[in-house]
Design a protein around this motif. Structure first.
Motif, mmCIF file in Angstrom:
data_model
loop_
_atom_site.group_PDB
_atom_site.id
_atom_site.type_symbol
_atom_site.label_atom_id
_atom_site.label_comp_id
_atom_site.label_asym_id
_atom_site.label_seq_id
_atom_site.Cartn_x
_atom_site.Cartn_y
_atom_site.Cartn_z
ATOM 1 N N ARG A 1 7.235 3.756 -1.803
ATOM 2 C CA ARG A 1 7.098 2.766 -0.714
ATOM 3 C C ARG A 1 7.294 1.344 -1.247
ATOM 4 O O ARG A 1 7.888 0.489 -0.596
ATOM 5 C CB ARG A 1 5.689 2.864 -0.077
ATOM 6 N N PRO B 1 0.833 -1.207 0.000
ATOM 7 C CA PRO B 1 0.000 0.000 0.000
ATOM 8 C C PRO B 1 0.868 1.258 0.000
ATOM 9 O O PRO B 1 2.052 1.195 0.350
ATOM 10 C CB PRO B 1 -0.807 -0.106 1.300
ATOM 11 N N GLY B 2 0.288 2.380 -0.390
ATOM 12 C CA GLY B 2 1.016 3.657 -0.348
ATOM 13 C C GLY B 2 1.611 4.006 -1.691
ATOM 14 O O GLY B 2 1.218 3.474 -2.725
ATOM 15 N N SER B 3 2.597 4.910 -1.649
ATOM 16 C CA SER B 3 3.149 5.470 -2.882
ATOM 17 C C SER B 3 4.039 4.460 -3.614
ATOM 18 O O SER B 3 4.432 3.427 -3.063
ATOM 19 C CB SER B 3 3.987 6.698 -2.551
ATOM 20 N N GLU C 1 -1.297 14.050 -4.718
ATOM 21 C CA GLU C 1 -1.133 13.126 -3.600
ATOM 22 C C GLU C 1 -1.272 11.681 -4.087
ATOM 23 O O GLU C 1 -0.541 10.795 -3.667
ATOM 24 C CB GLU C 1 -2.197 13.412 -2.552
ATOM 25 N N LYS C 2 -2.227 11.476 -4.988
ATOM 26 C CA LYS C 2 -2.462 10.135 -5.531
ATOM 27 C C LYS C 2 -2.557 10.254 -7.043
ATOM 28 O O LYS C 2 -3.249 11.141 -7.546
ATOM 29 C CB LYS C 2 -3.776 9.598 -4.938
#
Ligand SMILES: Cc1ncc(COP(=O)(O)O)c(C=O)c1O
Ligand SMILES: [Zn+2]
Length: 392
Positions: A180, A175-177, A282-283
């Motif tokens: 990551r 999960p995450g960027s 951000e996403k």
């Protein structure tokens, strides 16, 4: 192998910043300063060196001197069609590589270079990817009979995820960027050799073969322009490296104008090259879901190389990508939206007068549309949902 032995064999792998030589082909970054490594081949390119009987990346084996012919791990990659679309516009169909994308050029060279050593050490390879590179590395690992552990973002496209699993790789969803995902993949583990395609110099080096092919298919002439999508930069840097090798060897006289095409959401190179500040979202929600590197580790290198060759960058909006996807499909070229970004960039340049139809141009169509999970949505946007097409 130590540095002077490599020079004798006609190549060097060293840091692109401090120049320190790497100690092993398994190294993915400079042991001194942590910056990216690069491969330099001493041998000049010559037509005599091309193995004409061999159709694919390996016709250029002479220019990959760190690979022994007996170690080659191949699925028949390369020598993809260069199709004249109209007038001076050509498409290079990288979507027709064995796993459906240009990444197979990097994977065949990387896995061929390291599989013996990984086996000897009883280890396995680890890779992080938004999908296509993971699928490609997983396929070549399967062919070489080594284990692959592929780290992917949580939102990875279903068909790409299934493709990786089908090749027998272990898949870890993070999960995450995107950063990551890379961090997880690089965490030390017993027997793990991280060979992330973004950083590994040998993966990037395999992409050189794309430049050789385009030049050879055009009878050893470079096109005037090349449009390609850019995220982490392996495609861009590999293609630049190949064309530099050809010009330095006197095989071609002009360096093509290489245009890096990015989406408005993921455009750090575009902004850098135009001297503008870049504020990533951000996403990333772009339809071009393979282009996700908002903070690419090779950004400095890409900016330097693109400037040095007089290249350019262009940024396209979501609507332009969707339009380009449909336009390509309506002409028979079913590619993923991330690939349509390059065609959208070309069209934008045509509209802006940055280029003309007179210039011999190659657009690299990097990946197949068959494993893009959002086609339904794109069809609905055009009012072509399943019901209508069934009952018309
Ligand atoms: C289909 C497709 N096109 C283009 C790219 C961009 O390549 P790079 O990350 O080397 O810039 C990718 C990367 O994942 C891709 O999958
Ligand atoms: Zn260094």
């Amino acid at each position: 192998m130590v540095s002077h032995e490599r020079i004798k064999m006609g190549y060097e792998v060293k840091c692109t910043v401090c120049g320190k030589a790497s100690a092993s082909l398994l190294e993915y970054k400079c042991a001194g300063c942590g910056n990216p490594l690069g491969v330099k081949v001493e041998e000049s390119f010559s037509e005599r060196g091309v193995r004409k009987k061999c159709c694919g990346v390996w016709r250029y084996i002479k220019f990959f001197p760190y690979i022994n012919a007996k170690d080659v791990v191949s699925l028949g990659e390369g020598w993809t069609p260069l199709v004249r679309f109209s007038g001076n516009l050509h498409f290079k169909l990288e979507s027709l590589n064995p796993t459906g994308s240009f990444k197979d050029r990097g994977s065949t060279v990387l896995v061929s270079a390291i599989h013996r050593e990984v086996k000897r050490l009883g280890g396995f390879i680890a890779e992080d990817s938004s999908g296509n590179a993971g699928a490609s590395i997983a396929a070549y690992a399967a062919r070489a009979k080594i284990k692959a552990k592929i780290y992917v973002p949580e939102g990875v496209s279903g068909p790409k995820f299934n493709q990786i699993i089908s090749y027998g790789a272990e898949v870890v969803k993070v999960p995450g960027s995107r950063s990551r995902v890379a961090e997880e993949a690089q965490k030390p583990e017993k027997g793990k050799f991280y060979v992330g395609h973004i950083l590994h110099p040998v993966f990037r080096d395999g992409i050189r073969s794309l430049a050789y092919e385009v030049a050879e298919q055009l009878k050893w002439r470079a096109p005037e322009r090349i449009y390609l999508p850019v995220s982490a930069g392996t495609l861009l840097l590999g293609v630049i490296s190949g064309f530099k090798h050809l010009t330095e060897s006197g095989m071609i006289t002009n360096m093509p104008k290489i245009v890096a095409c990015q989406t408005s959401q993921v455009s750090p190179l575009y902004h850098r090259s135009k001297g503008l500040p870049y504020h990533p979202p951000e996403k990333v929600t772009s339809v071009a879901d393979a282009l996700v590197s908002t903070n690419p580790p090779l950004l400095e290198l890409m900016a330097e190389e693109l400037t040095a060759i007089g290249g350019d960058a262009v940024m396209v909006e979501e609507g332009e990508i969707v339009q380009a996807f449909h336009e390509l499909a309506r002409k028979g070229f079913f590619v993923e939206p991330s690939s349509a970004v390059a065609y959208a960039g070309y069209q934008k340049h045509l509209r802006n007068g940055e280029t003309t139809r007179k210039e011999k141009t190659v657009v690299i169509l990097t990946g197949t549309g068959l494993k893009f999970h959002g086609v339904d949505k794109l069809l609905q946007m055009r009012g072509l949902n399943n019901k209508e097409t069934l009952f018309i």
